[in-house]
Write a protein that holds these residues in place. Structure first.
Motif, short mmCIF file in Angstrom:
data_model
loop_
_atom_site.label_atom_id
_atom_site.label_comp_id
_atom_site.label_asym_id
_atom_site.label_seq_id
_atom_site.Cartn_x
_atom_site.Cartn_y
_atom_site.Cartn_z
N PHE A 1 45.52 29.96 39.65
CA PHE A 1 46.95 29.90 39.93
C PHE A 1 47.47 31.22 40.49
O PHE A 1 46.94 32.29 40.20
CB PHE A 1 47.71 29.57 38.64
N VAL A 2 48.54 31.11 41.27
CA VAL A 2 49.19 32.28 41.86
C VAL A 2 50.68 32.18 41.56
O VAL A 2 51.33 31.21 41.95
CB VAL A 2 48.98 32.36 43.39
N LYS A 3 51.21 33.18 40.85
CA LYS A 3 52.65 33.27 40.60
C LYS A 3 53.23 34.24 41.62
O LYS A 3 52.99 35.43 41.55
CB LYS A 3 52.93 33.75 39.18
N ARG A 4 53.96 33.69 42.59
CA ARG A 4 54.51 34.50 43.67
C ARG A 4 55.72 35.28 43.17
O ARG A 4 56.59 34.74 42.50
CB ARG A 4 54.95 33.62 44.84
N GLY A 5 55.75 36.55 43.54
CA GLY A 5 56.89 37.39 43.22
C GLY A 5 57.53 37.91 44.49
O GLY A 5 57.13 37.56 45.60
N HIS A 6 58.53 38.75 44.33
CA HIS A 6 59.19 39.35 45.49
C HIS A 6 58.26 40.36 46.15
O HIS A 6 58.18 40.44 47.38
CB HIS A 6 60.48 40.05 45.06
N VAL A 7 57.55 41.14 45.35
CA VAL A 7 56.64 42.16 45.84
C VAL A 7 55.24 41.96 45.26
O VAL A 7 54.25 42.08 45.96
CB VAL A 7 57.15 43.58 45.48
N LEU B 1 47.81 36.70 39.99
CA LEU B 1 46.76 35.70 40.18
C LEU B 1 46.02 35.51 38.86
O LEU B 1 45.64 36.50 38.21
CB LEU B 1 45.78 36.15 41.25
N VAL B 2 45.84 34.27 38.46
CA VAL B 2 45.09 33.96 37.24
C VAL B 2 43.82 33.24 37.67
O VAL B 2 43.87 32.13 38.20
CB VAL B 2 45.92 33.08 36.27
N ASN B 3 42.69 33.88 37.44
CA ASN B 3 41.40 33.30 37.77
C ASN B 3 41.03 32.33 36.65
O ASN B 3 40.82 32.74 35.51
CB ASN B 3 40.34 34.39 37.92
N THR C 1 37.29 32.92 35.00
CA THR C 1 37.02 34.09 34.16
C THR C 1 38.16 34.45 33.20
O THR C 1 37.95 35.19 32.26
CB THR C 1 36.76 35.33 35.04
N GLY C 2 39.38 33.98 33.48
CA GLY C 2 40.52 34.35 32.67
C GLY C 2 41.07 35.72 33.02
O GLY C 2 41.88 36.28 32.30
N MET C 3 40.66 36.26 34.16
CA MET C 3 41.13 37.57 34.61
C MET C 3 42.47 37.42 35.33
O MET C 3 42.63 36.55 36.16
CB MET C 3 40.11 38.22 35.54
N ILE C 4 43.40 38.31 34.97
CA ILE C 4 44.69 38.37 35.66
C ILE C 4 44.61 39.51 36.66
O ILE C 4 44.24 40.63 36.30
CB ILE C 4 45.84 38.61 34.67
N SER C 5 44.96 39.24 37.90
CA SER C 5 44.96 40.25 38.95
C SER C 5 46.36 40.35 39.54
O SER C 5 47.12 39.39 39.51
CB SER C 5 43.97 39.89 40.06
N LEU C 6 46.67 41.51 40.07
CA LEU C 6 47.94 41.74 40.73
C LEU C 6 47.68 41.97 42.21
O LEU C 6 46.74 42.68 42.57
CB LEU C 6 48.65 42.96 40.13
N ARG D 1 44.21 43.88 42.78
CA ARG D 1 43.63 44.76 41.75
C ARG D 1 43.54 43.97 40.44
O ARG D 1 44.52 43.39 39.99
CB ARG D 1 44.54 45.97 41.57
N GLN D 2 42.35 43.95 39.84
CA GLN D 2 42.21 43.29 38.55
C GLN D 2 43.00 44.07 37.51
O GLN D 2 42.96 45.29 37.48
CB GLN D 2 40.75 43.20 38.15
N TRP D 3 43.72 43.34 36.65
CA TRP D 3 44.59 44.00 35.69
C TRP D 3 44.06 43.87 34.28
O TRP D 3 43.79 44.86 33.62
CB TRP D 3 46.00 43.43 35.81
N ARG D 4 43.91 42.64 33.77
CA ARG D 4 43.44 42.44 32.40
C ARG D 4 43.04 41.00 32.18
O ARG D 4 43.35 40.12 32.97
CB ARG D 4 44.52 42.84 31.40
N GLN D 5 42.37 40.76 31.07
CA GLN D 5 42.02 39.40 30.66
C GLN D 5 43.25 38.74 30.05
O GLN D 5 44.16 39.42 29.56
CB GLN D 5 40.91 39.43 29.60
N VAL D 6 43.29 37.43 30.08
CA VAL D 6 44.35 36.68 29.42
C VAL D 6 44.28 36.99 27.93
O VAL D 6 43.21 36.93 27.32
CB VAL D 6 44.18 35.17 29.67
N SER D 7 45.40 37.35 27.34
CA SER D 7 45.45 37.76 25.93
C SER D 7 45.42 36.55 25.01
O SER D 7 45.75 35.43 25.43
CB SER D 7 46.71 38.57 25.66
#
Length: 117
Positions: free
Chosen positions: A62-68, A72-74, A77-82, A89-95
């Motif tokens: 999934f992709v949550k579109r923002g203004h800037v 992205l939620v993979n 893998t459960g990885m959240i990227s910005l 850039r990979q940010w963190r795993q889903v908590s």
């Protein structure tokens, strides 16, 4: 004439920087619209959890579109990227809280993605 052009370009640059910063703040504030439920079993939260049906779908999740900033939620893998201006850039795993409150695993499975998280 050079001084006027320089001032006009400086004003334009400052205005664009302000617009980008306002967009970043709006994206950060809208990232998680829930409050509370920070301790297991992650109940008693307020606000709206993520409506996965309203998000865009990409090849990996999934992709949550923002203004800037796009989030992205993979689903595999459960990885959240910005993603900002096309740079990802990979940010963190889903908590664990996100798994309980927003239920990304279930949303990914309902959308037909293979999950391994």
């Amino acid at each position: 004439m050079k001084a006027l052009t320089l001032k006009a370009l400086a004003l334009f640059g400052a205005l664009m920087l302000t617009v980008i910063l306002v967009g970043v703040v709006a994206d950060i504030r809208g990232f998680d619209e829930t409050r509370g439920g920070y301790e297991p079993p992650y109940t008693g939260f307020t606000g709206e959890s993520i409506d996965w049906h309203r998000l865009d779908r990409g090849p990996n999740g999934f992709v949550k579109r923002g203004h800037v900033i796009d989030v992205l939620v993979n689903c595999e893998t459960g990885m959240i990227s910005l993603s900002v201006f096309g740079l990802e850039r990979q940010w963190r795993q889903v908590s664990p809280r996100a798994l309980a409150v927003h239920q990304p695993r279930e949303a990914c499975q309902q959308a037909g993605y293979v999950t391994r998280f």
